[in-house]
Design an enzyme around this catalytic site. Structure first.
Site, PDB file in Angstrom:
ATOM      1  N   CYS A  29       0.636  -1.537  -0.248  1.00  0.00           N
ATOM      2  CA  CYS A  29      -0.139   0.310   0.337  1.00  0.00           C
ATOM      3  C   CYS A  29       0.967   1.193  -0.536  1.00  0.00           C
ATOM      4  O   CYS A  29       1.883   1.474   0.727  1.00  0.00           O
ATOM      5  CB  CYS A  29      -0.784  -0.438   0.658  1.00  0.00           C
ATOM      6  SG  CYS A  29      -1.795   1.202   1.795  1.00  0.00           S
ATOM      7  N   CYS A  32      -0.064   3.751   3.105  1.00  0.00           N
ATOM      8  CA  CYS A  32       0.712   3.387   3.916  1.00  0.00           C
ATOM      9  C   CYS A  32       1.962   2.962   4.198  1.00  0.00           C
ATOM     10  O   CYS A  32       2.974   4.028   5.210  1.00  0.00           O
ATOM     11  CB  CYS A  32       0.607   1.292   4.076  1.00  0.00           C
ATOM     12  SG  CYS A  32      -1.290   0.971   4.236  1.00  0.00           S
TER      13      CYS A  32
END
Length: 106
Positions: A29, A32
């Site tokens: 991600c 993230c």
């Protein structure tokens, strides 16, 4: 006689008096990866007023399912086992400071 300390469980951590900010993330991600240095700086600045932990949703699907994580990153602030705040997406450090300060004595 010496005893081995009990290993702390996720339940032990989130049920503590100290607020715990949980970052539900995934290695793949992009957002993230943007949150990681923000959380590191935030944790360093807050010291022992808050605990910050990361949970990889791919390695811990039961935790992700239990807290209905539908997108990553999702941040959840726990205190005494209760969800005090929750948000998905990148959150800036100053916003985290404002949110956590509501639940600490700082």
């Amino acid at each position: 006689m010496e005893t081995t300390p009990k290993r702390e469980t996720f339940a032990d951590i989130i049920n503590a008096e100290t607020p715990t900010l949980v970052d539900f993330f995934a290695e793949w991600c992009g957002p993230c990866k943007m949150m990681s240095p923000i959380l590191k700086e935030f944790a360093g600045q807050m010291g022992d007023r808050v605990r910050v932990i990361k949970i990889d949703v791919d390695q811990n699907p039961n935790a992700a399912q239990a807290y209905r994580i539908q997108g990553v990153p999702t941040l959840i602030l726990f205190q005494k086992g209760e969800i005090k705040w929750r948000q998905s997406g990148v959150v800036h450090k100053h916003q985290l400071e404002q949110i956590v300060s509501q639940f600490t004595n700082a």
